[in-house]
Design a protein around this motif. Structure first.
Motif, mmCIF file in Angstrom:
data_model
loop_
_atom_site.group_PDB
_atom_site.id
_atom_site.type_symbol
_atom_site.label_atom_id
_atom_site.label_comp_id
_atom_site.label_asym_id
_atom_site.label_seq_id
_atom_site.Cartn_x
_atom_site.Cartn_y
_atom_site.Cartn_z
ATOM 1 N N ALA A 187 0.770 -1.278 0.031
ATOM 2 C CA ALA A 187 0.090 -0.249 0.189
ATOM 3 C C ALA A 187 0.883 1.059 -0.007
ATOM 4 O O ALA A 187 0.720 2.186 -0.709
ATOM 5 C CB ALA A 187 -0.870 0.045 1.280
ATOM 6 N N TYR A 188 1.756 1.536 0.851
ATOM 7 C CA TYR A 188 2.756 2.597 0.926
ATOM 8 C C TYR A 188 3.544 2.729 -0.226
ATOM 9 O O TYR A 188 3.419 4.065 -0.826
ATOM 10 C CB TYR A 188 3.650 2.244 1.764
ATOM 11 C CG TYR A 188 4.850 3.386 2.052
ATOM 12 C CD1 TYR A 188 4.543 4.735 2.354
ATOM 13 C CD2 TYR A 188 6.194 2.960 2.188
ATOM 14 C CE1 TYR A 188 5.436 5.733 2.617
ATOM 15 C CE2 TYR A 188 7.202 4.075 2.356
ATOM 16 C CZ TYR A 188 6.773 5.490 2.635
ATOM 17 O OH TYR A 188 7.736 6.187 2.713
ATOM 18 N N ARG A 196 2.773 8.954 -1.534
ATOM 19 C CA ARG A 196 4.118 9.054 -1.281
ATOM 20 C C ARG A 196 4.891 8.004 -1.731
ATOM 21 O O ARG A 196 6.102 7.498 -1.359
ATOM 22 C CB ARG A 196 4.360 8.896 0.538
ATOM 23 C CG ARG A 196 3.837 10.282 0.912
ATOM 24 C CD ARG A 196 3.713 10.078 2.602
ATOM 25 N NE ARG A 196 4.923 9.942 3.159
ATOM 26 C CZ ARG A 196 4.942 9.595 4.549
ATOM 27 N NH1 ARG A 196 3.906 9.848 5.366
ATOM 28 N NH2 ARG A 196 6.251 9.421 5.047
ATOM 29 N N TRP A 197 4.566 7.632 -2.986
ATOM 30 C CA TRP A 197 5.367 6.471 -3.723
ATOM 31 C C TRP A 197 6.493 6.798 -3.974
ATOM 32 O O TRP A 197 7.666 5.981 -4.204
ATOM 33 C CB TRP A 197 4.432 6.036 -4.841
ATOM 34 C CG TRP A 197 4.419 7.282 -5.890
ATOM 35 C CD1 TRP A 197 3.538 8.115 -6.226
ATOM 36 C CD2 TRP A 197 5.317 7.542 -7.035
ATOM 37 N NE1 TRP A 197 3.527 9.113 -7.225
ATOM 38 C CE2 TRP A 197 5.022 8.790 -7.659
ATOM 39 C CE3 TRP A 197 6.540 7.143 -7.460
ATOM 40 C CZ2 TRP A 197 5.491 9.243 -8.554
ATOM 41 C CZ3 TRP A 197 7.145 7.554 -8.359
ATOM 42 C CH2 TRP A 197 6.678 8.632 -9.158
ATOM 43 N N HIS A 198 6.962 8.130 -4.390
ATOM 44 C CA HIS A 198 8.231 8.526 -4.577
ATOM 45 C C HIS A 198 9.318 8.207 -3.576
ATOM 46 O O HIS A 198 10.405 7.844 -3.790
ATOM 47 C CB HIS A 198 8.286 9.810 -5.241
ATOM 48 C CG HIS A 198 7.585 10.888 -4.489
ATOM 49 N ND1 HIS A 198 6.215 10.928 -4.167
ATOM 50 C CD2 HIS A 198 8.420 12.045 -3.356
ATOM 51 C CE1 HIS A 198 6.245 11.891 -3.112
ATOM 52 N NE2 HIS A 198 7.474 12.508 -2.796
ATOM 53 N N LEU A 235 14.018 5.008 -1.743
ATOM 54 C CA LEU A 235 14.749 4.500 -0.604
ATOM 55 C C LEU A 235 14.829 2.993 -0.988
ATOM 56 O O LEU A 235 15.899 2.615 -0.601
ATOM 57 C CB LEU A 235 13.711 4.546 0.799
ATOM 58 C CG LEU A 235 13.849 5.961 1.505
ATOM 59 C CD1 LEU A 235 12.710 6.155 2.639
ATOM 60 C CD2 LEU A 235 14.932 6.363 2.078
ATOM 61 N N THR A 236 13.768 2.438 -1.438
ATOM 62 C CA THR A 236 13.746 1.181 -1.829
ATOM 63 C C THR A 236 15.010 0.727 -3.071
ATOM 64 O O THR A 236 15.763 -0.179 -2.955
ATOM 65 C CB THR A 236 12.443 0.513 -2.297
ATOM 66 O OG1 THR A 236 11.383 0.615 -1.336
ATOM 67 C CG2 THR A 236 12.613 -1.142 -2.694
ATOM 68 N N ALA A 237 15.147 1.672 -3.675
ATOM 69 C CA ALA A 237 16.035 1.532 -4.763
ATOM 70 C C ALA A 237 17.328 1.590 -4.294
ATOM 71 O O ALA A 237 18.580 0.905 -4.452
ATOM 72 C CB ALA A 237 15.989 2.591 -6.003
ATOM 73 N N LYS A 287 9.410 5.974 7.989
ATOM 74 C CA LYS A 287 8.681 6.490 6.965
ATOM 75 C C LYS A 287 7.511 5.705 6.660
ATOM 76 O O LYS A 287 6.263 6.223 6.820
ATOM 77 C CB LYS A 287 9.340 6.877 5.452
ATOM 78 C CG LYS A 287 10.415 7.848 5.787
ATOM 79 C CD LYS A 287 10.141 9.251 5.888
ATOM 80 C CE LYS A 287 11.294 10.094 5.985
ATOM 81 N NZ LYS A 287 10.786 11.727 6.069
ATOM 82 N N TRP A 288 7.584 4.482 6.568
ATOM 83 C CA TRP A 288 6.421 3.443 6.156
ATOM 84 C C TRP A 288 5.317 3.474 7.312
ATOM 85 O O TRP A 288 4.295 3.361 7.407
ATOM 86 C CB TRP A 288 7.045 2.168 5.647
ATOM 87 C CG TRP A 288 5.889 1.342 5.210
ATOM 88 C CD1 TRP A 288 4.548 1.465 5.280
ATOM 89 C CD2 TRP A 288 6.192 -0.174 5.418
ATOM 90 N NE1 TRP A 288 4.019 0.060 5.206
ATOM 91 C CE2 TRP A 288 4.864 -0.825 4.996
ATOM 92 C CE3 TRP A 288 7.356 -1.003 5.242
ATOM 93 C CZ2 TRP A 288 4.691 -2.227 4.647
ATOM 94 C CZ3 TRP A 288 7.109 -2.393 5.221
ATOM 95 C CH2 TRP A 288 5.801 -3.237 4.745
#
Length: 637
Positions: free
Chosen positions: A10-11, A16-18, A23-25, A99-100
């Motif tokens: 969902a997050y 706030r997908w960007h 962060l994931t990348a 953040k999540w």
């Protein structure tokens, strides 16, 4: 977010997908770099072991320098990996966790604290679509705080572990294939014989143990859920104890509370004991697994070609180290299975709460699953005041006889009505029903249009905010000046606290702990005087005040809120009067034998009510004249 994967993603598909994907990348790139450096560490370890083993080899011209260089290179790689890559990745992963968690907690806070009063409805049990009883979620505070925190942290750790395994398989597999040699008996694979043998050893050893670990993880998950439930219940009881500490001391109920606490902790101890047995067994299993994997399985594939002199000692040790690291990376699931079990347990707790929130989005349908809920709300012109028709109040279940009935109740604008009746007859339930806070029963409640309502309950709980915010509730403090708030406090009899408007308390205590019961009710009076509602419900809102303070309470409303309609429940059999003996209240609503009957209190009032309620045409002539001048669309509305 009512399923596991929906909750997990969902997050990343929110507004706030960007932030999430960036962060994931970074974490994914650092994970891949960690795996690549891990290959170099394994190779450097093989070089060092080989240099030590060949120290006395005659053809080795500088054995000590070779060892030192291999050791320096290995230490450099370890420092670069652990301090550089691992440390930086940890910073980014904890930032993603923060953040999540913040986003998800915000979503649940918004869902629980919406205008639908979801936080109230979600604490009631209901039924699902199949008619199966569904209990209310226990320990909601723990689910929103601890379960979300642990779930998000565990999910990030799990994702990082999966990335680590995939990247390790790629990089370690590359090296194993590039350094592979033919193996006797495996000639059909050519030069890839050693690599095939290494992969076969890992494939035979790791998946079987992973399957066994999953079985143990299922038991750990169930125990984790049980542990969270009993831990949450014990903590909730302690929190409630501190809130009622004075009442317990006054009633000398400490011994009963001790028994309650002991009983709750016995549940914790019982679950904890079972969890410890599983945890101890799992740790022992992990130790045995690691020893066999790192000291037997890792060195077995290259042993045959080394004995046959197909590979050198250096290649044998380096290959064993590579297989060793590959087993370590692929065994990550086994090592963190307790954490995965905890993740699944926390996710289950959060999903149960999400399901409960979803079930109560339509409160009427939700309550109809466990009883009758047929309330209808409408609006009418403010000149008619409040009207209640065919009201029947019931409890949950299949009962058909209401505990309170009111065929027709009318409360005119500016009328003050005193509700009286024995305890348990439904006085508070009636007020709750008019305000849409009683779930079971039926009837029509027609509220005056464009009129603000205010419900003042007997028990006052104060959040930990400034005094000005407490007075301004439910509106933001920015909508009211300090002067207006101070004036409301002064008129309510709390002028001594005006200088502390911006403070969350005084003398190290929050207002909840500092103010007495009577002062809290005066604080509610300050809210009434500040907001000046048109329709006011007093549900024993003066129960903590003495006789003179009750009179002052009513007089302040009478003087500062002209035209207000008041419906009040009090302990007294007779309503209070002003200091001059004048009546505050115009009518009495008596509740007895399951019926609510409203009668005028002042002489001469019936004729006035008859004029207003039965012959409203004179009052409506100005309204009709104004409507006649409006366009057709607006007339109908």
């Amino acid at each position: 977010m009512r399923g596991f994967w929906g909750l997990m993603r969902a997050y990343w598909f929110s507004d706030r997908w960007h932030e999430a994907w960036a962060l994931t990348a970074v974490i994914a790139l650092l994970t891949a770099a960690s795996s690549k450096v891990g290959v170099w560490i394994a190779q450097a370890g093989g070089e060092l072991t080989s240099a030590i083993a060949l120290f006395h080899w005659q053809e080795n011209e500088s054995p000590l320098a070779t060892i030192v260089m291999a050791m320096v290179w290995l230490v450099f790689l370890v420092i670069a990996h652990d301090l550089g890559i691992f440390g930086v990745r940890h910073l980014f992963s904890t930032t993603l966790h923060r953040k999540w968690r913040g986003w998800l907690t915000g979503r649940f806070n918004a869902a629980l604290l919406d205008a639908n009063h979801t936080h109230l409805h979600v604490q009631a049990g209901g039924r699902d679509a199949d008619g199966t009883a569904v209990p209310a979620p226990d320990n909601i505070d723990q689910r929103v705080h601890e379960s979300i925190k642990d779930m998000t942290g565990g999910a990030i750790g799990l994702a990082m572990g999966v990335l680590q395994v995939v990247s390790s398989l790629f990089f370690f597999g590359q090296v194993l294939i590039s350094t592979s040699t033919p193996i006797a008996g495996l000639e059909m694979f050519g030069t890839y014989g050693a690599a095939v043998l290494a992969f076969a050893a890992v494939a035979a050893y790791v998946p079987l143990n992973t399957w066994f670990a999953l079985k143990l993880g299922g038991a750990l998950e169930r125990l984790s859920v049980a542990s969270q439930k009993v831990e949450g219940s014990f903590r909730a009881e302690l929190t409630t104890l501190l809130r009622r500490s004075f009442h317990m001391a006054a009633s000398r109920g400490e011994s009963v509370q001790q028994e309650t606490n002991d009983r709750l902790y016995t549940g914790i101890d019982r679950v904890w004991a079972r969890l410890n047995w599983f945890d101890a067994g799992y740790k022992a299993y992990n130790k045995i697994y690691d020893f066999i994997g790192f000291r037997v399985v890792a060195y077995a594939p290259g042993l045959l070609p080394y004995v046959n002199n197909d590979i050198s000692l250096k290649n044998y040790v380096t290959g064993a180290e590579l297989v060793n690291r590959l087993i370590q990376e692929c065994s990550w699931f086994i090592h963190v299975m307790p954490s995965i079990a905890s993740l699944k347990a926390n996710a289950r707790r959060v999903i149960e709460l999400a399901d409960a929130i979803e079930r109560v989005q339509s409160p009427d349908d939700f309550y109809r699953s466990t009883g009758r809920s047929e309330f209808r709300f409408a609006r009418q012109h403010g000149v008619f005041g409040l009207t209640v028709r065919d009201l029947e109040l019931m409890h949950a279940g299949e009962e058909t006889v209401p505990f309170l009935s009111a065929p027709l109740l009318r409360f005119r604008r500016g009328e003050w009505t005193f509700i009286k009746g024995a305890s348990g007859t439904g006085k508070t339930s009636l007020i709750k029903a008019v305000n849409g806070l009683w779930p079971y029963g039926g009837g029509e409640i027609v509220l005056p249009e464009g009129v603000a309502t205010f419900y003042a309950a007997q028990e006052v709980r104060l959040p930990s905010v400034s005094l000005k915010q407490l007075v301004c509730l439910p509106q933001p403090e920015a909508e009211h000046t300090d002067t207006r708030v101070a004036a409301a406090l002064h008129r309510a009899g709390l002028g001594e606290f005006i200088e502390s408007l911006a403070e969350p308390g005084r003398a190290g205590k929050a207002w909840e702990d500092l103010l007495s019961g009577g002062q809290k009710q005066k604080l509610v009076l300050a809210r009434i005087l500040l907001h000046r509602p048109g329709l006011l419900f007093l549900d024993e809102a003066t129960g903590a005040l003495d006789v003179q303070a009750k009179v002052a309470f009513h007089q302040a409303i009478k003087d500062n809120c002209p035209g207000i309609t008041v419906i009040s429940v009090m302990h007294e059999t007779e309503p209070p009067r002003s200091a001059t003996g004048a009546e505050f209240y115009d009518s009495v609503l008596a509740i007895a034998d399951g019926m609510a009957v409203k009668t005028p209190l002042r002489p001469g009032l019936p004729a006035e009510l008859t004029t207003i309620l039965e012959q409203p045409e004179p009052l409506l002539r100005p309204v009709a004249k104004a409507r006649a001048q409006l366009p057709v669309g607006q007339k109908q509305r």
